[in-house]
Enzyme design. Structure first.
Site, PDB file in Angstrom:
ATOM      1  N   SER A 139       0.822  -1.200   0.000  1.00 31.92           N
ATOM      2  CA  SER A 139       0.000   0.000   0.000  1.00 31.92           C
ATOM      3  C   SER A 139       0.865   1.263   0.000  1.00 31.92           C
ATOM      4  O   SER A 139       1.744   1.389  -0.838  1.00 31.92           O
ATOM      5  CB  SER A 139      -0.941  -0.061   1.209  1.00 31.92           C
ATOM      6  OG  SER A 139      -2.091   0.676   0.944  1.00 31.92           O
ATOM      7  N   HIS A 188      -7.683  -5.774   0.016  1.00 35.56           N
ATOM      8  CA  HIS A 188      -6.415  -5.033   0.151  1.00 35.56           C
ATOM      9  C   HIS A 188      -5.641  -5.503   1.384  1.00 35.56           C
ATOM     10  O   HIS A 188      -6.034  -5.204   2.515  1.00 35.56           O
ATOM     11  CB  HIS A 188      -6.804  -3.556   0.299  1.00 35.56           C
ATOM     12  CG  HIS A 188      -5.659  -2.610   0.333  1.00 35.56           C
ATOM     13  ND1 HIS A 188      -4.810  -2.403  -0.729  1.00 35.56           N
ATOM     14  CD2 HIS A 188      -5.214  -1.781   1.322  1.00 35.56           C
ATOM     15  CE1 HIS A 188      -3.907  -1.495  -0.420  1.00 35.56           C
ATOM     16  NE2 HIS A 188      -4.140  -1.099   0.832  1.00 35.56           N
TER      17      HIS A 188
HETATM   18  C1  GTR Z   1      -5.445   4.559   1.374  1.00 36.62           C
HETATM   19  C2  GTR Z   1      -4.787   5.391   0.308  1.00 36.62           C
HETATM   20  C3  GTR Z   1      -4.012   4.502  -0.576  1.00 36.62           C
HETATM   21  C4  GTR Z   1      -3.137   3.516   0.184  1.00 36.62           C
HETATM   22  C5  GTR Z   1      -3.732   3.075   1.501  1.00 36.62           C
HETATM   23  C6  GTR Z   1      -2.759   2.549   2.557  1.00 36.62           C
HETATM   24  O1  GTR Z   1      -6.351   5.224   2.128  1.00 36.62           O
HETATM   25  O2  GTR Z   1      -5.790   6.072  -0.366  1.00 36.62           O
HETATM   26  O3  GTR Z   1      -3.267   5.262  -1.497  1.00 36.62           O
HETATM   27  O4  GTR Z   1      -1.893   4.020   0.372  1.00 36.62           O
HETATM   28  O5  GTR Z   1      -4.390   4.084   2.155  1.00 36.62           O
HETATM   29  O6  GTR Z   1      -1.584   2.822   2.550  1.00 36.62           O
HETATM   30  O7  GTR Z   1      -3.246   1.890   3.442  1.00 36.62           O
END
Ligand code: GTR
Length: 429
Positions: free
Chosen positions: A269, A410
């Site tokens: 992420s 995710h």
């Molecule tokens: C989200 C963000 C993403 C990603 C994610 C994370 O909210 O929009 O770009 O980086 O966080 O890192 O958990």
């Protein structure tokens, strides 16, 4: 229009995050493939002068130019002359994890001064190794104590994202999160496959909120230059965390039990974005793994799908430099796109991964970025991804540019790690 969804703040975007600093602005978001408008990517193999790069020998010039463009327009410049002093081992356990690991804790200084910023590096090596081991190195989200259930790994010291509930002390709250991220870091499996693992908490380098820089490395550096006025090209948080990875590699390279030519940098992420920028800048990383790195990571910025530049700069203005905000409403003018970030890793191996339900990160945009970067891999005598069609779910493809899309949401999971271990076997063995 039903294909476009307007997202009010973070509600309904699948992007709920404790870190997000939001203003309730309406930002258009699209998660329908057929609604992606056409876009034109900048040509990776054309220099700004207009000259085409046609041979491997010409690539380093374009590479330097692209690094500079990403510094100037996206991540910001890491100041020259930051200290790179060696760290010190604070603890060695020769029988960690029931005798499977040698575990060390090393403090790596990132800044000078009376209260230096210290990165607490946690290193596991297979106890049985008879020669220098290849390593995975990655930053973690919530503290070293969250990646393992071992009771003697100290709790994170400074800022962490989740505030304790009322009536619970800070340390009680942190203690209750011990091992909470262990699934993302299958240490025993990594060791069993003959690799070491090094990790550090990203918040050690800089807390992850808009004003967090004051307490982190950027604040420490600014304090040494009184009168310095912030510039739009100055570094953002991702650059800071990527510098922490470079410093961790400096330290790992000093250990004769580690094969410094075989260190893979990995991140998930926002830390996947960070791993990519670290691996793009620092050619000592032999393999770069970006797990669901999304916008600002592997995903193409010009593709209007999932998180956008406007959206990420609104939620997380501190991740990028000031100039990146100029492209909020004119992404087509950005002189780079993210396939060129992936190409900066060439000819070293790179692996991009997506998750089916992680539409916010734009899985197809992540795949296409690897495919577009493949022309540079081929120019440098390596293989690339074969074409624009995405592979089936849960199948790993590619030899120098690896890719998979896992079913599910995710996260960095043991399934992702199995693919990374197989890929690493091909490149780091
Ligand atoms: C989200 C963000 C993403 C990603 C994610 C994370 O909210 O929009 O770009 O980086 O966080 O890192 O958990």
């Amino acid at each position: 229009m039903s294909s476009l969804r307007t997202c009010l703040g973070w509600l309904g975007c699948g992007c709920l995050s404790a870190w997000a600093v939001q203003s309730p602005v309406a930002i258009p978001i699209n998660e329908v493939e057929s609604a992606v408008p056409p876009y034109t990517l900048p040509d990776t193999l054309t220099l700004q002068s207009g000259q085409r790069v046609t041979t491997a020998a010409q690539w380093p010039r374009r590479r330097d130019e692209l690094v500079r463009l990403f510094e100037e327009h996206v991540y910001g410049r890491i100041p020259a002359g930051l200290p790179r002093e060696r760290g010190w081992v604070v603890e060695t356990r020769t029988h960690a994890l029931g005798g499977k690991a040698i575990r060390q804790r090393i403090q790596v200084p990132l800044s000078k001064g009376p209260r230096p910023i210290l990165l607490d590096l946690l290193v596991y090596r297979p106890a049985q190794a008879t020669r220098p081991v290849p390593m995975f190195l990655g930053l973690n989200f919530d503290g070293n104590h969250t990646i393992t259930h071992e009771a003697d790994v100290p709790l994170a010291r400074g800022w962490v994202a989740n505030r304790p509930r009322s009536g619970v002390t800070r340390n009680e709250a942190r203690e209750s999160s011990r091992g909470s991220d262990a699934e993302a870091w299958p240490i025993e499996r990594i060791l069993e496959r003959g690799y070491g693992l090094a990790t550090a908490y990203y918040g050690d380098a800089e807390p992850d909120f808009d004003e967090g820089w004051k307490q982190g490395l950027r604040g420490a550096v600014a304090a040494r230059k009184p009168g310095h006025r912030a510039q739009p090209g100055d570094w953002g948080g991702i650059a800071v965390w990527s510098w922490a990875l470079t410093r961790a590699l400096d330290q790992l390279s000093l250990d004769p039990a580690i094969d410094r030519h075989k260190v893979a940098v990995i991140g998930h992420s926002r830390l996947g974005k960070t791993a990519l920028w670290a691996g793009a800048r620092d050619p000592r990383f032999a393999l770069v793994i970006a797990n669901e790195s999304g916008e600002g990571g592997a995903a193409l910025a010009r593709r209007f799908y999932g998180e956008t530049t406007l959206r990420i700069n609104t939620s997380f203005p501190h991740w990028f430099n000031g100039r990146f905000k100029d492209y909020n409403h004119r992404i087509g003018d950005l002189p780079v796109d993210q396939h060129e970030l992936v190409a900066l890793v060439a000819p070293r191996a790179v692996y991009i991964a997506s998750a089916e339900e992680d539409r916010w990160a734009d899985p197809r945009g992540e795949y296409l970025s690897g495919w577009q970067a493949s022309e540079v891999y081929r120019l440098l005598g390596q293989d690339g991804l074969p074409g624009p069609d995405m592979p089936a779910l849960n199948v790993s493809v590619g030899s120098s540019v690896g890719y998979h899309i896992r079913s599910g949401a995710h996260a960095l999971t043991p399934v992702d790690w199995e693919f990374y271990l197989q890929f690493a076997d091909r490149h780091l063995r």
